[in-house]
Design an enzyme around this catalytic site. Sequence first.
Site, PDB file in Angstrom:
ATOM      1  N   ASP A  29      -4.775  33.007  27.437  1.00  0.00           N
ATOM      2  CA  ASP A  29      -4.831  33.796  26.205  1.00  0.00           C
ATOM      3  C   ASP A  29      -4.109  35.127  26.423  1.00  0.00           C
ATOM      4  O   ASP A  29      -4.229  35.757  27.478  1.00  0.00           O
ATOM      5  CB  ASP A  29      -6.292  34.053  25.810  1.00  0.00           C
ATOM      6  N   GLY A  89     -14.552  33.904  12.435  1.00  0.00           N
ATOM      7  CA  GLY A  89     -13.453  34.792  12.808  1.00  0.00           C
ATOM      8  C   GLY A  89     -12.240  34.055  13.340  1.00  0.00           C
ATOM      9  O   GLY A  89     -11.382  34.667  13.983  1.00  0.00           O
ATOM     10  N   HIS A  96      -8.388  24.985  18.742  1.00  0.00           N
ATOM     11  CA  HIS A  96      -8.274  25.406  20.142  1.00  0.00           C
ATOM     12  C   HIS A  96      -9.656  25.713  20.700  1.00  0.00           C
ATOM     13  O   HIS A  96     -10.539  26.172  19.987  1.00  0.00           O
ATOM     14  CB  HIS A  96      -7.373  26.642  20.285  1.00  0.00           C
ATOM     15  N   HIS A  98     -11.540  27.953  23.625  1.00  0.00           N
ATOM     16  CA  HIS A  98     -11.436  29.059  24.570  1.00  0.00           C
ATOM     17  C   HIS A  98     -12.253  28.667  25.796  1.00  0.00           C
ATOM     18  O   HIS A  98     -13.435  28.362  25.677  1.00  0.00           O
ATOM     19  CB  HIS A  98     -12.060  30.340  24.001  1.00  0.00           C
TER      20      HIS A  98
HETATM   21  P1  5GP Z   1      -9.304  32.490  17.404  1.00  0.00           P
HETATM   22  O1  5GP Z   1      -9.737  33.863  16.951  1.00  0.00           O
HETATM   23  O2  5GP Z   1      -8.446  31.820  16.367  1.00  0.00           O
HETATM   24  O3  5GP Z   1     -10.433  31.638  17.885  1.00  0.00           O
HETATM   25  O4  5GP Z   1      -8.436  32.719  18.700  1.00  0.00           O
HETATM   26  C1  5GP Z   1      -7.050  32.845  18.712  1.00  0.00           C
HETATM   27  C2  5GP Z   1      -6.663  33.315  20.084  1.00  0.00           C
HETATM   28  O5  5GP Z   1      -5.269  33.167  20.229  1.00  0.00           O
HETATM   29  C3  5GP Z   1      -6.986  34.779  20.358  1.00  0.00           C
HETATM   30  O6  5GP Z   1      -7.863  34.882  21.467  1.00  0.00           O
HETATM   31  C4  5GP Z   1      -5.618  35.413  20.636  1.00  0.00           C
HETATM   32  O7  5GP Z   1      -5.655  36.382  21.654  1.00  0.00           O
HETATM   33  C5  5GP Z   1      -4.776  34.213  21.026  1.00  0.00           C
HETATM   34  N1  5GP Z   1      -3.360  34.330  20.716  1.00  0.00           N
HETATM   35  C6  5GP Z   1      -2.817  34.672  19.503  1.00  0.00           C
HETATM   36  N2  5GP Z   1      -1.470  34.647  19.579  1.00  0.00           N
HETATM   37  C7  5GP Z   1      -1.159  34.280  20.844  1.00  0.00           C
HETATM   38  C8  5GP Z   1       0.093  34.082  21.529  1.00  0.00           C
HETATM   39  O8  5GP Z   1       1.181  34.233  20.989  1.00  0.00           O
HETATM   40  N3  5GP Z   1       0.010  33.713  22.834  1.00  0.00           N
HETATM   41  C9  5GP Z   1      -1.177  33.519  23.473  1.00  0.00           C
HETATM   42  N4  5GP Z   1      -1.137  33.160  24.737  1.00  0.00           N
HETATM   43  N5  5GP Z   1      -2.364  33.698  22.865  1.00  0.00           N
HETATM   44  C10 5GP Z   1      -2.352  34.074  21.558  1.00  0.00           C
END
Ligand code: 5GP
Length: 119
Positions: A29, A89, A96, A98
């Site tokens: 991430d 959120g 995905h 985490h």
């Molecule tokens: P969500 O909030 O949708 O569960 O998590 C999205 C995650 O994607 C976040 O933790 C954010 O830091 C990560 N993220 C967003 N854009 C990018 C990117 O361009 N590259 C990487 N490696 N992580 C990303």
Amino acid sequence: MSTIFSKIIKGEIPCNKVLEDDDFLAFHDINPRAPIHILIIPKVEYKNFQSVDPKLMEKMTKFIHKVAAHMGLDKSGYRLVTNNGEDSGQEVMHLHFHMLGGAKLTWPHVADADTKKFI
Ligand code: 5GP
């Protein structure tokens, strides 16, 4: 609908890759919330967990196990989280997980719930 993760899958945007096979990709991430914070995604697009074909999850579970073993987290432990929809959120609308680890992670106690702060 294409997301930033589709661009990462296609190699149009770089990522710090952990593991990849024909169906899945794991990468670090960009904004880590733990010493180890890996995102694990299917290459096919599903908006989130609620819309995923359950049949994919069997293969994805095996891949997640491989990622954990590759990082040594199968021994030390890890947290697996998926944000699903508006109230969670979720920011990137491509399923995905985490994978968080590399330290003792905190977890809210009952007392925290009393303060009406939710994580
Ligand atoms: P969500 O909030 O949708 O569960 O998590 C999205 C995650 O994607 C976040 O933790 C954010 O830091 C990560 N993220 C967003 N854009 C990018 C990117 O361009 N590259 C990487 N490696 N992580 C990303």
